[in-house]
Write an enzyme that holds these catalytic residues in place. Structure first.
Site, short mmCIF file in Angstrom:
data_model
loop_
_atom_site.label_atom_id
_atom_site.label_comp_id
_atom_site.label_asym_id
_atom_site.label_seq_id
_atom_site.Cartn_x
_atom_site.Cartn_y
_atom_site.Cartn_z
N HIS A 80 27.36 20.48 -12.90
CA HIS A 80 26.78 21.91 -12.13
C HIS A 80 27.57 22.29 -10.85
O HIS A 80 27.99 23.19 -10.76
CB HIS A 80 25.41 21.79 -11.68
CG HIS A 80 24.30 21.32 -12.75
ND1 HIS A 80 24.53 21.87 -13.95
CD2 HIS A 80 23.12 20.40 -12.78
CE1 HIS A 80 23.47 21.74 -14.67
NE2 HIS A 80 22.69 20.80 -13.92
N ASP A 123 26.18 24.31 -19.83
CA ASP A 123 25.41 23.99 -18.23
C ASP A 123 24.50 25.14 -18.01
O ASP A 123 25.13 26.12 -17.87
CB ASP A 123 26.67 23.73 -17.54
CG ASP A 123 26.25 23.22 -16.21
OD1 ASP A 123 24.82 23.37 -16.00
OD2 ASP A 123 26.89 23.04 -15.34
N HIS A 124 23.29 24.72 -18.19
CA HIS A 124 22.33 25.88 -17.95
C HIS A 124 22.34 26.41 -16.71
O HIS A 124 21.90 27.87 -16.59
CB HIS A 124 20.78 25.38 -18.37
CG HIS A 124 20.34 24.38 -17.30
ND1 HIS A 124 20.78 23.25 -17.20
CD2 HIS A 124 19.69 24.63 -16.23
CE1 HIS A 124 20.09 22.50 -15.94
NE2 HIS A 124 19.47 23.43 -15.54
#
Length: 514
Positions: free
Chosen positions: A262, A199-200
Protein backbone atom coordinates in the site's frame (compact mmCIF):
# COMPACT_ATOMS: atom_id res chain seq x y z
CA UNK A 1 -39.03 27.79 -26.39
CA UNK A 2 -38.06 25.01 -23.96
CA UNK A 3 -34.41 24.89 -23.05
CA UNK A 4 -32.37 21.71 -22.92
CA UNK A 5 -30.79 21.05 -19.54
CA UNK A 6 -27.08 20.40 -19.87
CA UNK A 7 -24.86 18.98 -17.16
CA UNK A 8 -21.97 21.22 -16.16
CA UNK A 9 -18.86 20.32 -18.12
CA UNK A 10 -17.10 19.00 -15.03
CA UNK A 11 -19.87 16.47 -14.46
CA UNK A 12 -20.25 15.08 -17.97
CA UNK A 13 -19.16 11.49 -18.17
CA UNK A 14 -18.43 9.19 -21.05
CA UNK A 15 -20.05 5.77 -20.64
CA UNK A 16 -17.43 3.16 -19.80
CA UNK A 17 -16.59 0.16 -21.90
CA UNK A 18 -18.22 -3.02 -20.56
CA UNK A 19 -15.91 -5.83 -19.58
CA UNK A 20 -15.16 -8.56 -22.09
CA UNK A 21 -17.32 -11.70 -22.12
CA UNK A 22 -15.69 -13.92 -19.48
CA UNK A 23 -16.02 -16.30 -16.56
CA UNK A 24 -14.57 -15.33 -13.18
CA UNK A 25 -13.37 -18.23 -11.02
CA UNK A 26 -13.07 -17.33 -7.33
CA UNK A 27 -10.87 -19.59 -5.21
CA UNK A 28 -12.03 -18.93 -1.65
CA UNK A 29 -15.59 -18.09 -2.65
CA UNK A 30 -17.02 -18.82 0.81
CA UNK A 31 -14.73 -16.33 2.57
CA UNK A 32 -15.07 -12.78 3.88
CA UNK A 33 -13.39 -11.11 0.91
CA UNK A 34 -15.89 -12.63 -1.52
CA UNK A 35 -19.04 -11.69 0.36
CA UNK A 36 -17.87 -8.29 1.66
CA UNK A 37 -16.00 -6.96 -1.38
CA UNK A 38 -15.99 -9.04 -4.56
CA UNK A 39 -19.70 -9.83 -4.97
CA UNK A 40 -20.82 -6.28 -4.02
CA UNK A 41 -18.23 -4.88 -6.45
CA UNK A 42 -19.46 -7.13 -9.26
CA UNK A 43 -23.07 -6.21 -8.49
CA UNK A 44 -22.14 -2.51 -8.67
CA UNK A 45 -20.49 -3.13 -12.04
CA UNK A 46 -23.63 -4.87 -13.28
CA UNK A 47 -25.75 -1.96 -12.06
CA UNK A 48 -23.46 0.46 -13.92
CA UNK A 49 -23.76 -1.70 -17.06
CA UNK A 50 -20.03 -2.41 -17.00
CA UNK A 51 -20.37 -6.20 -16.91
CA UNK A 52 -20.70 -8.05 -20.18
CA UNK A 53 -24.04 -9.75 -20.76
CA UNK A 54 -21.92 -12.86 -21.35
CA UNK A 55 -20.55 -13.22 -17.84
CA UNK A 56 -20.57 -15.93 -15.17
CA UNK A 57 -18.91 -16.74 -11.84
CA UNK A 58 -17.68 -20.12 -10.62
CA UNK A 59 -16.99 -20.15 -6.89
CA UNK A 60 -14.67 -22.74 -5.33
CA UNK A 61 -14.12 -23.32 -1.61
CA UNK A 62 -13.87 -26.16 0.87
CA UNK A 63 -17.28 -25.37 2.43
CA UNK A 64 -19.78 -28.02 1.39
CA UNK A 65 -22.84 -26.51 -0.28
CA UNK A 66 -24.73 -26.62 -3.56
CA UNK A 67 -24.95 -23.92 -6.19
CA UNK A 68 -28.45 -23.08 -4.95
CA UNK A 69 -27.22 -22.75 -1.37
CA UNK A 70 -24.34 -20.57 -2.61
CA UNK A 71 -26.79 -18.28 -4.38
CA UNK A 72 -29.02 -18.03 -1.33
CA UNK A 73 -26.06 -17.28 0.93
CA UNK A 74 -24.87 -14.44 -1.29
CA UNK A 75 -28.42 -13.09 -1.55
CA UNK A 76 -28.38 -12.63 2.24
CA UNK A 77 -24.84 -11.21 2.24
CA UNK A 78 -25.43 -8.65 -0.50
CA UNK A 79 -28.14 -6.95 1.57
CA UNK A 80 -25.55 -6.27 4.28
CA UNK A 81 -22.59 -5.25 2.17
CA UNK A 82 -23.87 -3.66 -1.05
CA UNK A 83 -24.05 -0.17 0.42
CA UNK A 84 -27.33 0.64 -1.35
CA UNK A 85 -30.75 -0.82 -2.05
CA UNK A 86 -30.63 -3.92 -4.22
CA UNK A 87 -32.37 -3.80 -7.59
CA UNK A 88 -34.23 -7.16 -7.73
CA UNK A 89 -34.05 -7.40 -11.54
CA UNK A 90 -30.30 -6.86 -11.63
CA UNK A 91 -29.76 -9.28 -8.76
CA UNK A 92 -31.91 -11.92 -10.45
CA UNK A 93 -29.84 -11.57 -13.62
CA UNK A 94 -26.66 -11.75 -11.57
CA UNK A 95 -27.78 -14.74 -9.51
CA UNK A 96 -28.42 -16.87 -12.60
CA UNK A 97 -24.71 -16.53 -13.40
CA UNK A 98 -23.46 -17.82 -10.03
CA UNK A 99 -22.17 -21.40 -9.73
CA UNK A 100 -20.35 -23.28 -7.01
CA UNK A 101 -18.00 -26.23 -6.66
CA UNK A 102 -16.87 -27.51 -3.23
CA UNK A 103 -13.29 -28.81 -3.04
CA UNK A 104 -9.92 -28.51 -1.33
CA UNK A 105 -7.45 -26.43 -3.32
CA UNK A 106 -4.71 -29.07 -3.06
CA UNK A 107 -6.92 -31.77 -4.61
CA UNK A 108 -5.34 -32.41 -8.01
CA UNK A 109 -8.61 -33.93 -9.27
CA UNK A 110 -10.20 -30.51 -8.84
CA UNK A 111 -8.49 -28.87 -11.81
CA UNK A 112 -9.68 -31.21 -14.58
CA UNK A 113 -13.17 -30.75 -13.10
CA UNK A 114 -12.76 -26.97 -13.30
CA UNK A 115 -11.78 -27.25 -16.95
CA UNK A 116 -14.79 -29.42 -17.75
CA UNK A 117 -17.14 -27.10 -15.85
CA UNK A 118 -15.74 -24.00 -17.55
CA UNK A 119 -16.20 -25.57 -20.97
CA UNK A 120 -19.85 -26.20 -20.14
CA UNK A 121 -20.41 -22.71 -18.70
CA UNK A 122 -18.69 -21.19 -21.72
CA UNK A 123 -21.22 -22.87 -24.01
CA UNK A 124 -24.12 -21.77 -21.80
CA UNK A 125 -23.01 -18.13 -21.51
CA UNK A 126 -20.97 -17.59 -24.72
CA UNK A 127 -17.92 -16.22 -22.88
CA UNK A 128 -15.46 -16.95 -25.74
CA UNK A 129 -13.25 -19.08 -23.46
CA UNK A 130 -12.10 -15.95 -21.60
CA UNK A 131 -11.37 -16.93 -17.98
CA UNK A 132 -9.82 -15.12 -15.03
CA UNK A 133 -9.00 -16.67 -11.69
CA UNK A 134 -9.18 -14.73 -8.43
CA UNK A 135 -7.03 -16.17 -5.63
CA UNK A 136 -8.85 -15.11 -2.46
CA UNK A 137 -6.97 -17.79 -0.54
CA UNK A 138 -4.19 -18.19 1.99
CA UNK A 139 -0.82 -17.22 0.41
CA UNK A 140 0.56 -20.77 0.43
CA UNK A 141 -1.97 -21.70 -2.27
CA UNK A 142 -1.06 -18.94 -4.76
CA UNK A 143 1.71 -20.77 -6.58
CA UNK A 144 0.27 -24.31 -6.48
CA UNK A 145 -3.15 -23.18 -7.79
CA UNK A 146 -1.64 -21.43 -10.80
CA UNK A 147 0.64 -24.41 -11.49
CA UNK A 148 -2.34 -26.77 -11.48
CA UNK A 149 -4.37 -24.44 -13.71
CA UNK A 150 -1.49 -24.36 -16.18
CA UNK A 151 -1.11 -28.14 -16.04
CA UNK A 152 -4.65 -28.63 -17.40
CA UNK A 153 -4.25 -25.90 -20.03
CA UNK A 154 -6.28 -23.19 -18.30
CA UNK A 155 -3.50 -20.58 -18.60
CA UNK A 156 -2.89 -21.29 -22.29
CA UNK A 157 -3.36 -18.33 -24.66
CA UNK A 158 -1.53 -19.83 -27.65
CA UNK A 159 -4.60 -19.75 -29.92
CA UNK A 160 -4.84 -15.93 -29.60
CA UNK A 161 -8.62 -16.36 -29.66
CA UNK A 162 -9.13 -15.94 -25.91
CA UNK A 163 -7.40 -14.64 -22.79
CA UNK A 164 -6.56 -16.16 -19.41
CA UNK A 165 -5.63 -14.07 -16.35
CA UNK A 166 -5.04 -14.57 -12.64
CA UNK A 167 -5.52 -12.02 -9.85
CA UNK A 168 -3.25 -12.55 -6.85
CA UNK A 169 -4.21 -11.01 -3.51
CA UNK A 170 -1.69 -9.75 -0.96
CA UNK A 171 0.43 -10.62 0.94
CA UNK A 172 2.71 -11.17 -2.04
CA UNK A 173 5.50 -12.91 -0.21
CA UNK A 174 6.65 -12.71 3.39
CA UNK A 175 10.01 -11.13 2.60
CA UNK A 176 12.21 -10.44 -0.42
CA UNK A 177 13.28 -14.05 -0.86
CA UNK A 178 9.75 -15.46 -0.70
CA UNK A 179 8.47 -12.75 -3.07
CA UNK A 180 11.16 -13.69 -5.60
CA UNK A 181 10.31 -17.37 -5.20
CA UNK A 182 6.60 -16.71 -5.76
CA UNK A 183 7.29 -14.54 -8.80
CA UNK A 184 9.48 -17.25 -10.27
CA UNK A 185 6.82 -19.89 -9.59
CA UNK A 186 4.05 -17.85 -11.22
CA UNK A 187 6.15 -16.80 -14.21
CA UNK A 188 7.08 -20.41 -14.89
CA UNK A 189 3.49 -21.15 -15.90
CA UNK A 190 2.06 -17.75 -16.91
CA UNK A 191 3.38 -14.63 -18.60
CA UNK A 192 3.71 -11.31 -16.77
CA UNK A 193 0.82 -9.85 -18.75
CA UNK A 194 -1.45 -12.60 -17.39
CA UNK A 195 -0.62 -11.92 -13.72
CA UNK A 196 -2.56 -9.16 -11.93
CA UNK A 197 -1.14 -8.50 -8.45
CA UNK A 198 -3.97 -6.59 -6.82
CA UNK A 199 -3.79 -3.81 -4.24
CA UNK A 200 -7.29 -2.59 -3.41
CA UNK A 201 -5.92 0.79 -2.27
CA UNK A 202 -5.39 1.62 -5.94
CA UNK A 203 -9.12 1.25 -6.54
CA UNK A 204 -9.82 4.32 -4.42
CA UNK A 205 -10.73 7.46 -6.35
CA UNK A 206 -8.24 9.77 -4.69
CA UNK A 207 -5.34 7.41 -5.30
CA UNK A 208 -6.21 7.36 -9.00
CA UNK A 209 -6.75 11.11 -8.90
CA UNK A 210 -3.14 11.69 -7.82
CA UNK A 211 -2.14 11.20 -11.45
CA UNK A 212 -4.86 13.47 -12.80
CA UNK A 213 -4.16 16.09 -10.16
CA UNK A 214 -0.43 16.16 -10.87
CA UNK A 215 -0.35 15.83 -14.64
CA UNK A 216 -3.61 17.48 -15.82
CA UNK A 217 -3.10 20.74 -13.94
CA UNK A 218 -0.38 23.05 -15.15
CA UNK A 219 -0.15 24.98 -11.87
CA UNK A 220 1.04 22.09 -9.66
CA UNK A 221 3.57 20.04 -11.61
CA UNK A 222 6.12 22.92 -11.93
CA UNK A 223 6.37 23.14 -8.12
CA UNK A 224 6.27 19.39 -7.47
CA UNK A 225 9.98 19.08 -6.67
CA UNK A 226 12.78 19.70 -4.17
CA UNK A 227 12.90 23.43 -4.89
CA UNK A 228 9.44 24.07 -3.48
CA UNK A 229 8.57 21.02 -1.34
CA UNK A 230 10.06 20.69 2.13
CA UNK A 231 8.91 17.15 2.92
CA UNK A 232 6.14 14.60 2.35
CA UNK A 233 4.14 12.70 4.99
CA UNK A 234 2.12 9.56 4.30
CA UNK A 235 -0.19 8.30 7.03
CA UNK A 236 -2.28 5.12 6.98
CA UNK A 237 -3.97 5.02 10.39
CA UNK A 238 -6.63 2.68 11.74
CA UNK A 239 -8.66 2.95 14.92
CA UNK A 240 -9.43 -0.77 15.08
CA UNK A 241 -7.18 -3.44 16.53
CA UNK A 242 -6.43 -6.79 14.94
CA UNK A 243 -10.00 -7.98 15.64
CA UNK A 244 -10.28 -11.67 14.65
CA UNK A 245 -7.02 -11.72 12.65
CA UNK A 246 -4.68 -12.15 15.61
CA UNK A 247 -3.06 -15.40 14.45
CA UNK A 248 -2.36 -14.04 10.96
CA UNK A 249 -1.33 -10.57 12.05
CA UNK A 250 1.19 -11.86 14.56
CA UNK A 251 3.10 -13.56 11.74
CA UNK A 252 3.07 -10.40 9.63
CA UNK A 253 3.05 -7.19 11.65
CA UNK A 254 2.47 -3.62 10.50
CA UNK A 255 5.63 -3.38 8.41
CA UNK A 256 4.95 -6.43 6.25
CA UNK A 257 1.21 -5.85 6.16
CA UNK A 258 1.24 -2.27 4.84
CA UNK A 259 4.60 -0.87 3.75
CA UNK A 260 5.84 -3.02 0.80
CA UNK A 261 2.47 -2.78 -0.95
CA UNK A 262 0.00 0.00 0.00
CA UNK A 263 2.48 2.63 1.13
CA UNK A 264 5.02 1.95 -1.62
CA UNK A 265 2.25 2.44 -4.16
CA UNK A 266 1.32 5.79 -2.60
CA UNK A 267 4.97 6.88 -2.57
CA UNK A 268 5.52 5.94 -6.21
CA UNK A 269 2.38 7.69 -7.47
CA UNK A 270 3.18 10.82 -5.46
CA UNK A 271 6.80 11.08 -6.60
CA UNK A 272 7.05 9.47 -10.06
CA UNK A 273 8.09 11.32 -13.19
CA UNK A 274 5.43 12.00 -15.86
CA UNK A 275 4.93 8.84 -17.96
CA UNK A 276 4.96 9.13 -21.73
CA UNK A 277 1.39 7.78 -21.79
CA UNK A 278 -1.14 6.03 -19.57
CA UNK A 279 -0.36 2.66 -21.11
CA UNK A 280 0.17 0.13 -18.31
CA UNK A 281 3.89 -0.41 -18.71
CA UNK A 282 4.65 3.27 -19.36
CA UNK A 283 3.10 4.13 -16.00
CA UNK A 284 4.58 1.20 -14.13
CA UNK A 285 8.05 1.86 -15.56
CA UNK A 286 8.04 5.25 -13.82
CA UNK A 287 6.72 3.77 -10.57
CA UNK A 288 9.44 1.13 -10.64
CA UNK A 289 12.13 3.79 -11.15
CA UNK A 290 11.01 5.56 -7.97
CA UNK A 291 10.99 2.35 -5.92
CA UNK A 292 14.51 1.53 -7.11
CA UNK A 293 15.61 5.09 -6.30
CA UNK A 294 14.66 4.84 -2.62
CA UNK A 295 17.96 4.85 -0.73
CA UNK A 296 18.60 1.52 1.01
CA UNK A 297 18.80 1.72 4.80
CA UNK A 298 21.99 0.61 6.53
CA UNK A 299 21.81 -1.05 9.96
CA UNK A 300 22.62 2.30 11.54
CA UNK A 301 19.89 3.97 9.47
CA UNK A 302 17.35 1.43 10.70
CA UNK A 303 18.17 2.33 14.30
CA UNK A 304 17.89 6.09 13.72
CA UNK A 305 15.27 6.40 10.96
CA UNK A 306 12.67 3.76 11.83
CA UNK A 307 10.29 3.36 14.76
CA UNK A 308 8.18 0.38 15.78
CA UNK A 309 5.45 0.26 18.36
CA UNK A 310 2.78 -1.96 19.86
CA UNK A 311 -0.54 -0.77 21.24
CA UNK A 312 -1.49 -1.28 24.84
CA UNK A 313 -4.87 -0.94 26.57
CA UNK A 314 -6.68 2.33 26.05
CA UNK A 315 -9.96 4.00 25.17
CA UNK A 316 -11.79 3.70 21.83
CA UNK A 317 -15.12 5.53 21.41
CA UNK A 318 -15.35 6.00 25.19
CA UNK A 319 -14.93 2.24 25.70
CA UNK A 320 -11.97 0.51 27.29
CA UNK A 321 -10.18 -1.72 24.78
CA UNK A 322 -7.50 -4.37 25.32
CA UNK A 323 -3.87 -4.09 24.32
CA UNK A 324 -2.44 -6.13 21.46
CA UNK A 325 -1.05 -8.78 23.80
CA UNK A 326 -4.52 -9.34 25.26
CA UNK A 327 -6.14 -9.89 21.85
CA UNK A 328 -7.45 -13.32 20.84
CA UNK A 329 -4.82 -15.67 19.32
CA UNK A 330 -1.95 -13.29 20.16
CA UNK A 331 0.92 -14.57 22.37
CA UNK A 332 1.22 -12.62 25.65
CA UNK A 333 4.93 -11.90 25.06
CA UNK A 334 4.78 -11.19 21.31
CA UNK A 335 7.34 -8.85 19.72
CA UNK A 336 5.20 -8.14 16.65
CA UNK A 337 4.79 -4.44 15.89
CA UNK A 338 1.39 -2.83 15.31
CA UNK A 339 2.89 0.57 14.40
CA UNK A 340 5.67 1.62 12.05
CA UNK A 341 7.19 5.02 11.24
CA UNK A 342 10.05 5.52 8.80
CA UNK A 343 12.07 8.28 7.17
CA UNK A 344 12.97 7.51 3.57
CA UNK A 345 14.92 9.37 0.90
CA UNK A 346 14.53 9.17 -2.88
CA UNK A 347 17.87 9.46 -4.64
CA UNK A 348 17.00 11.28 -7.86
CA UNK A 349 17.12 14.84 -9.20
CA UNK A 350 13.52 15.78 -8.38
CA UNK A 351 13.52 14.63 -4.75
CA UNK A 352 17.11 14.99 -3.51
CA UNK A 353 17.13 16.15 0.15
CA UNK A 354 13.32 15.91 0.46
CA UNK A 355 12.49 13.41 3.25
CA UNK A 356 9.48 11.14 2.92
CA UNK A 357 8.02 10.30 6.33
CA UNK A 358 5.57 7.43 6.57
CA UNK A 359 3.63 5.86 9.38
CA UNK A 360 0.98 3.20 9.73
CA UNK A 361 -0.59 1.54 12.71
CA UNK A 362 -3.59 0.13 14.51
CA UNK A 363 -5.59 1.55 17.43
CA UNK A 364 -4.55 5.10 16.55
CA UNK A 365 -6.41 8.32 17.27
CA UNK A 366 -8.26 8.49 13.93
CA UNK A 367 -9.01 6.40 10.88
CA UNK A 368 -7.37 8.16 7.98
CA UNK A 369 -5.22 7.64 4.93
CA UNK A 370 -3.64 10.81 3.62
CA UNK A 371 -0.64 12.25 1.81
CA UNK A 372 0.65 15.57 3.10
CA UNK A 373 2.74 17.75 0.79
CA UNK A 374 4.44 20.40 2.92
CA UNK A 375 5.93 23.29 0.94
CA UNK A 376 8.93 25.35 1.96
CA UNK A 377 8.35 28.49 4.01
CA UNK A 378 8.27 31.81 2.21
CA UNK A 379 11.10 34.27 3.08
CA UNK A 380 10.32 36.21 6.26
CA UNK A 381 12.11 39.41 5.23
CA UNK A 382 8.94 41.25 4.13
CA UNK A 383 7.28 40.73 7.54
CA UNK A 384 10.21 41.46 9.87
CA UNK A 385 8.84 44.85 10.98
CA UNK A 386 5.29 43.56 11.58
CA UNK A 387 3.70 41.66 14.50
CA UNK A 388 3.96 38.45 12.42
CA UNK A 389 6.34 36.20 14.36
CA UNK A 390 6.61 33.37 11.87
CA UNK A 391 5.25 32.27 8.55
CA UNK A 392 3.33 29.02 8.33
CA UNK A 393 4.28 26.77 5.42
CA UNK A 394 1.66 25.95 2.81
CA UNK A 395 0.32 22.44 3.09
CA UNK A 396 -1.58 20.32 0.61
CA UNK A 397 -3.36 17.19 1.82
CA UNK A 398 -4.61 14.40 -0.42
CA UNK A 399 -7.33 12.68 1.63
CA UNK A 400 -7.77 9.06 0.53
CA UNK A 401 -10.06 7.70 3.23
CA UNK A 402 -12.55 7.82 4.86
CA UNK A 403 -13.48 11.12 3.17
CA UNK A 404 -11.97 11.41 -0.29
CA UNK A 405 -10.78 14.84 -1.34
CA UNK A 406 -7.99 17.41 -1.47
CA UNK A 407 -7.32 20.39 0.79
CA UNK A 408 -4.89 23.28 0.53
CA UNK A 409 -3.79 25.42 3.46
CA UNK A 410 -2.36 28.89 2.94
CA UNK A 411 -1.93 32.13 4.87
CA UNK A 412 -4.22 35.16 4.57
CA UNK A 413 -4.34 38.48 6.39
CA UNK A 414 -6.81 38.66 9.25
CA UNK A 415 -9.14 41.69 8.74
CA UNK A 416 -8.11 44.70 10.82
CA UNK A 417 -5.57 47.55 10.97
CA UNK A 418 -2.67 45.34 12.14
CA UNK A 419 -0.85 42.76 10.06
CA UNK A 420 -1.90 39.39 11.43
CA UNK A 421 -1.94 36.15 9.44
CA UNK A 422 -4.40 33.30 9.73
CA UNK A 423 -4.46 29.83 8.23
CA UNK A 424 -7.09 29.32 5.53
CA UNK A 425 -8.22 25.91 4.26
CA UNK A 426 -9.61 25.33 0.79
CA UNK A 427 -11.33 21.95 0.71
CA UNK A 428 -12.51 19.82 -2.18
CA UNK A 429 -14.61 16.77 -1.30
CA UNK A 430 -15.53 14.23 -3.94
CA UNK A 431 -18.93 13.61 -2.37
CA UNK A 432 -19.86 17.31 -2.45
CA UNK A 433 -18.84 17.90 -6.05
CA UNK A 434 -19.43 14.63 -7.87
CA UNK A 435 -21.88 12.90 -5.55
CA UNK A 436 -21.38 9.43 -4.15
CA UNK A 437 -22.00 5.98 -5.46
CA UNK A 438 -21.58 2.63 -3.71
CA UNK A 439 -18.03 1.38 -3.98
CA UNK A 440 -15.91 -1.29 -2.34
CA UNK A 441 -12.66 -0.18 -3.97
CA UNK A 442 -12.62 -3.31 -6.12
CA UNK A 443 -14.94 -2.20 -8.93
CA UNK A 444 -12.30 -0.41 -10.99
CA UNK A 445 -9.73 -3.16 -10.49
CA UNK A 446 -12.04 -6.04 -11.46
CA UNK A 447 -13.26 -4.11 -14.50
CA UNK A 448 -9.66 -3.35 -15.52
CA UNK A 449 -8.83 -7.05 -15.39
CA UNK A 450 -11.81 -7.83 -17.62
CA UNK A 451 -10.63 -5.37 -20.27
CA UNK A 452 -6.93 -6.23 -19.94
CA UNK A 453 -5.75 -2.95 -18.39
CA UNK A 454 -2.96 -3.72 -15.90
CA UNK A 455 -2.15 -0.07 -15.09
CA UNK A 456 -3.19 -0.27 -11.43
CA UNK A 457 -1.64 -3.69 -10.77
CA UNK A 458 1.89 -4.35 -9.60
CA UNK A 459 4.56 -5.96 -11.77
CA UNK A 460 7.06 -8.47 -10.42
CA UNK A 461 9.88 -5.92 -10.32
CA UNK A 462 7.74 -3.45 -8.37
CA UNK A 463 6.88 -6.05 -5.74
CA UNK A 464 10.51 -7.01 -5.28
CA UNK A 465 11.62 -3.36 -5.15
CA UNK A 466 9.14 -2.73 -2.32
CA UNK A 467 10.52 -5.66 -0.36
CA UNK A 468 14.09 -4.39 -0.93
CA UNK A 469 13.16 -1.26 1.04
CA UNK A 470 11.83 -3.10 4.10
CA UNK A 471 14.22 -6.09 4.15
CA UNK A 472 17.03 -4.29 6.06
CA UNK A 473 14.46 -3.17 8.64
CA UNK A 474 13.15 -6.69 9.10
CA UNK A 475 16.69 -8.02 9.53
CA UNK A 476 17.65 -5.48 12.22
CA UNK A 477 14.37 -5.81 14.08
CA UNK A 478 14.68 -9.58 14.09
CA UNK A 479 18.16 -9.35 15.59
CA UNK A 480 17.32 -6.72 18.21
CA UNK A 481 14.28 -7.17 20.47
CA UNK A 482 12.15 -4.05 21.10
CA UNK A 483 13.02 -2.13 24.25
CA UNK A 484 9.53 -1.51 25.59
CA UNK A 485 6.40 -3.19 24.24
CA UNK A 486 3.63 -2.12 24.45
CA UNK A 487 4.71 1.49 24.15
CA UNK A 488 1.64 3.47 23.08
CA UNK A 489 -1.90 3.47 24.46
CA UNK A 490 -4.84 2.69 22.21
CA UNK A 491 -6.45 5.88 20.94
CA UNK A 492 -3.17 7.82 20.70
CA UNK A 493 -1.06 8.74 17.64
CA UNK A 494 1.58 6.10 18.39
CA UNK A 495 4.81 6.00 20.41
CA UNK A 496 6.65 9.22 21.32
CA UNK A 497 9.64 8.00 19.29
CA UNK A 498 7.60 8.58 16.12
CA UNK A 499 7.15 12.24 17.07
CA UNK A 500 10.86 12.50 17.84
CA UNK A 501 11.68 11.14 14.39
CA UNK A 502 10.36 14.39 12.89
CA UNK A 503 11.19 16.71 15.76
CA UNK A 504 14.88 15.99 15.27
CA UNK A 505 14.48 17.54 11.82
CA UNK A 506 12.46 20.51 13.11
CA UNK A 507 9.19 19.10 11.77
CA UNK A 508 6.04 17.50 13.17
CA UNK A 509 3.27 15.13 12.08
CA UNK A 510 -0.09 16.41 10.93
CA UNK A 511 -2.24 15.08 13.79
CA UNK A 512 -5.89 15.83 14.48
CA UNK A 513 -8.70 14.64 16.71
CA UNK A 514 -11.55 12.53 15.41
Amino acid sequence: MAQMEVLPQTQQRTPGRPGDPCIMVIFGAAGDLTRRKLIPALYNLAKAQLLSREFAILGIAHTRMSTEEFRNKLADDIKRYAGSEIDPKIWEWFTQRLYYMPSEFDDKDLYPKIKTTLDKLDKDHSTHQNFFFYLATAPQFFGPIVEQLAAVGLMDESSNQHWRRVIVEKPFGHDLESARTLNKQLLSCASEKQIYRIDHYLGKETVQNILAFRFANGIFEPIWNRRYIDHVQITVAETVGVESRGSYYDTAGALRDMVPNHIMQLISLTSMEPPISFRPDALRDEQAKILHAIQPLSSEDVLSRTVRGQYGPGVEDSQRVPGYRQEEDVPPDTRTETFVAMKLAIDNWRWADVPFYLRTGKRLAAQTTEIVIQFRRAPFVLFRDTPVENLMPNQMVLHIQPQEGISLQFAAKVPGPIMHLGAVDMNFNYADYFGTQPSTGYERLLHDCMIGDATLFQRADMVEAGWCVVSPVLDVWKALPPRNFPNYPSGSWGPKEADELLERDGRHWRNFDR
